[in-house]
Design a protein around this motif. Structure first.
Motif, PDB file in Angstrom:
ATOM      1  N   GLY A 254       0.785  -1.219   0.000  1.00 52.88           N
ATOM      2  CA  GLY A 254       0.000   0.000   0.000  1.00 52.88           C
ATOM      3  C   GLY A 254       0.820   1.272   0.000  1.00 52.88           C
ATOM      4  N   ALA A 255       2.141   1.146   0.013  1.00 55.47           N
ATOM      5  CA  ALA A 255       3.012   2.322   0.010  1.00 55.47           C
ATOM      6  C   ALA A 255       3.940   2.251  -1.194  1.00 55.47           C
ATOM      7  N   LYS A 256       4.312   3.409  -1.679  1.00 60.88           N
ATOM      8  CA  LYS A 256       5.270   3.495  -2.782  1.00 60.88           C
ATOM      9  C   LYS A 256       6.651   3.729  -2.169  1.00 60.88           C
ATOM     10  N   THR A 257       7.653   2.995  -2.646  1.00 65.81           N
ATOM     11  CA  THR A 257       9.014   3.183  -2.161  1.00 65.81           C
ATOM     12  C   THR A 257       9.843   3.859  -3.237  1.00 65.81           C
ATOM     13  N   VAL A 258      10.531   4.914  -2.852  1.00 65.86           N
ATOM     14  CA  VAL A 258      11.463   5.610  -3.734  1.00 65.86           C
ATOM     15  C   VAL A 258      12.855   5.369  -3.150  1.00 65.86           C
ATOM     16  N   THR A 259      13.697   4.697  -3.923  1.00 62.57           N
ATOM     17  CA  THR A 259      15.054   4.399  -3.479  1.00 62.57           C
ATOM     18  C   THR A 259      16.017   5.311  -4.225  1.00 62.57           C
ATOM     19  N   VAL A 260      16.852   6.006  -3.468  1.00 66.21           N
ATOM     20  CA  VAL A 260      17.809   6.948  -4.059  1.00 66.21           C
ATOM     21  C   VAL A 260      19.228   6.460  -3.778  1.00 66.21           C
ATOM     22  N   SER A 261      20.177   6.984  -4.524  1.00 67.35           N
ATOM     23  CA  SER A 261      21.563   6.585  -4.314  1.00 67.35           C
ATOM     24  C   SER A 261      22.047   7.076  -2.954  1.00 67.35           C
ATOM     25  N   LYS A 262      23.008   6.330  -2.413  1.00 64.95           N
ATOM     26  CA  LYS A 262      23.590   6.737  -1.137  1.00 64.95           C
ATOM     27  C   LYS A 262      24.316   8.056  -1.329  1.00 64.95           C
ATOM     28  N   GLY A 263      24.233   8.871  -0.361  1.00 59.93           N
ATOM     29  CA  GLY A 263      24.926  10.147  -0.425  1.00 59.93           C
ATOM     30  C   GLY A 263      24.397  11.071   0.647  1.00 59.93           C
ATOM     31  N   SER A 264      25.208  12.015   0.995  1.00 58.09           N
ATOM     32  CA  SER A 264      24.831  12.959   2.027  1.00 58.09           C
ATOM     33  C   SER A 264      23.528  13.668   1.658  1.00 58.09           C
ATOM     34  N   ASP A 265      22.510  13.453   2.451  1.00 56.42           N
ATOM     35  CA  ASP A 265      21.215  14.131   2.313  1.00 56.42           C
ATOM     36  C   ASP A 265      20.449  13.781   1.031  1.00 56.42           C
ATOM     37  N   SER A 266      20.792  12.700   0.352  1.00 56.38           N
ATOM     38  CA  SER A 266      20.076  12.367  -0.888  1.00 56.38           C
ATOM     39  C   SER A 266      18.599  12.070  -0.621  1.00 56.38           C
ATOM     40  N   THR A 267      18.297  11.378   0.478  1.00 60.56           N
ATOM     41  CA  THR A 267      16.892  11.121   0.788  1.00 60.56           C
ATOM     42  C   THR A 267      16.175  12.413   1.162  1.00 60.56           C
ATOM     43  N   ASP A 268      16.871  13.282   1.889  1.00 59.79           N
ATOM     44  CA  ASP A 268      16.270  14.541   2.322  1.00 59.79           C
ATOM     45  C   ASP A 268      15.850  15.393   1.122  1.00 59.79           C
ATOM     46  N   PHE A 269      16.751  15.548   0.170  1.00 64.73           N
ATOM     47  CA  PHE A 269      16.448  16.402  -0.978  1.00 64.73           C
ATOM     48  C   PHE A 269      15.391  15.783  -1.885  1.00 64.73           C
ATOM     49  N   THR A 270      15.371  14.471  -1.970  1.00 62.61           N
ATOM     50  CA  THR A 270      14.319  13.803  -2.746  1.00 62.61           C
ATOM     51  C   THR A 270      12.963  14.061  -2.104  1.00 62.61           C
ATOM     52  N   LEU A 271      12.893  13.897  -0.786  1.00 59.01           N
ATOM     53  CA  LEU A 271      11.637  14.151  -0.070  1.00 59.01           C
ATOM     54  C   LEU A 271      11.200  15.592  -0.286  1.00 59.01           C
ATOM     55  N   LEU A 272      12.099  16.531  -0.118  1.00 56.57           N
ATOM     56  CA  LEU A 272      11.749  17.949  -0.282  1.00 56.57           C
ATOM     57  C   LEU A 272      11.239  18.258  -1.685  1.00 56.57           C
ATOM     58  N   ASN A 273      11.848  17.667  -2.685  1.00 58.47           N
ATOM     59  CA  ASN A 273      11.428  17.921  -4.059  1.00 58.47           C
ATOM     60  C   ASN A 273      10.053  17.341  -4.372  1.00 58.47           C
ATOM     61  N   MET A 274       9.642  16.327  -3.638  1.00 63.76           N
ATOM     62  CA  MET A 274       8.337  15.701  -3.866  1.00 63.76           C
ATOM     63  C   MET A 274       7.236  16.310  -3.005  1.00 63.76           C
ATOM     64  N   LEU A 275       7.602  16.991  -1.953  1.00 64.03           N
ATOM     65  CA  LEU A 275       6.688  17.496  -0.931  1.00 64.03           C
ATOM     66  C   LEU A 275       5.888  18.703  -1.415  1.00 64.03           C
ATOM     67  N   SER A 276       4.626  18.749  -1.037  1.00 60.98           N
ATOM     68  CA  SER A 276       3.763  19.892  -1.340  1.00 60.98           C
ATOM     69  C   SER A 276       3.147  20.416  -0.047  1.00 60.98           C
ATOM     70  N   GLU A 277       2.649  21.620  -0.124  1.00 61.24           N
ATOM     71  CA  GLU A 277       1.973  22.215   1.027  1.00 61.24           C
ATOM     72  C   GLU A 277       0.822  21.319   1.465  1.00 61.24           C
ATOM     73  N   GLY A 278       0.713  21.113   2.777  1.00 61.05           N
ATOM     74  CA  GLY A 278      -0.358  20.291   3.324  1.00 61.05           C
ATOM     75  C   GLY A 278      -0.011  18.825   3.469  1.00 61.05           C
ATOM     76  N   ASP A 279       1.100  18.385   2.878  1.00 62.95           N
ATOM     77  CA  ASP A 279       1.536  17.001   3.041  1.00 62.95           C
ATOM     78  C   ASP A 279       2.056  16.790   4.455  1.00 62.95           C
ATOM     79  N   VAL A 280       2.266  15.532   4.808  1.00 66.32           N
ATOM     80  CA  VAL A 280       2.824  15.168   6.105  1.00 66.32           C
ATOM     81  C   VAL A 280       4.193  14.536   5.865  1.00 66.32           C
ATOM     82  N   ALA A 281       5.179  14.962   6.628  1.00 62.61           N
ATOM     83  CA  ALA A 281       6.523  14.384   6.545  1.00 62.61           C
ATOM     84  C   ALA A 281       6.899  13.809   7.903  1.00 62.61           C
ATOM     85  N   ILE A 282       7.520  12.649   7.878  1.00 58.67           N
ATOM     86  CA  ILE A 282       7.973  11.992   9.104  1.00 58.67           C
ATOM     87  C   ILE A 282       9.488  11.887   9.028  1.00 58.67           C
ATOM     88  N   THR A 283      10.165  12.520   9.978  1.00 65.04           N
ATOM     89  CA  THR A 283      11.621  12.514   9.999  1.00 65.04           C
ATOM     90  C   THR A 283      12.120  12.780  11.402  1.00 65.04           C
TER      91      THR A 283
END
Length: 142
Positions: free
Chosen positions: A41-70
């Motif tokens: 029921g969830a979509k997984t986005v796998t990014v290359s290892k690297g400093s903050d690669s997951t963070d920047f991917t999340l930010l680029n996908m995020l829209s106003e009103g979404d929920v982020a867990i970190t």
């Protein structure tokens, strides 16, 4: 509304995915290649290892009103600027009022560690932490 999970080292992926599915919200798990995280029921986005690669991917996908867990204060602050609602794995909701003190405390701890002053380790995760997280996420998903 979408639920984004900064999943590298996140202990509440299962809870978050289940709660998102319960309310019909899209759940997106973001992790790097050193983790394999798939949940029904969830979509997984796998990014290359690297400093903050997951963070920047999340930010680029995020829209106003979404929920982020970190558990990353810097990422939480950037998500708040984007208009998202943000919480950590223990159910603490990040706000415009509490993010600056959290970031300041993080920087002070970094300075202490640089001087070889070690702080207490985080306490072990408990069932109460899972319950607090579930309650906070449920509130944000209403």
């Amino acid at each position: 509304m979408k639920v984004f999970i900064d999943a590298d080292g996140c202990p509440v992926v299962d809870i978050a995915a289940a709660l998102a599915a319960k309310v019909g919200a899209e759940c997106i798990i973001i992790c790097d290649t050193s983790h394999i995280i798939n949940r029904e029921g969830a979509k997984t986005v796998t990014v290359s290892k690297g400093s903050d690669s997951t963070d920047f991917t999340l930010l680029n996908m995020l829209s106003e009103g979404d929920v982020a867990i970190t558990q990353d204060y810097a990422l939480a602050g950037m998500c708040l600027v984007r208009g998202a609602r943000v919480l950590n794995q223990n159910g603490m909701i990040y706000t415009d009022e509490n993010i600056l003190p959290l970031l300041t405390a993080r920087e002070e701890a970094r300075k202490l560690r640089a001087r070889k002053v070690w702080l207490k380790r985080p306490k072990k995760r408990t069932a109460a932490d899972d319950k607090a997280f579930s309650q906070a996420l449920s509130e944000l998903l209403k």
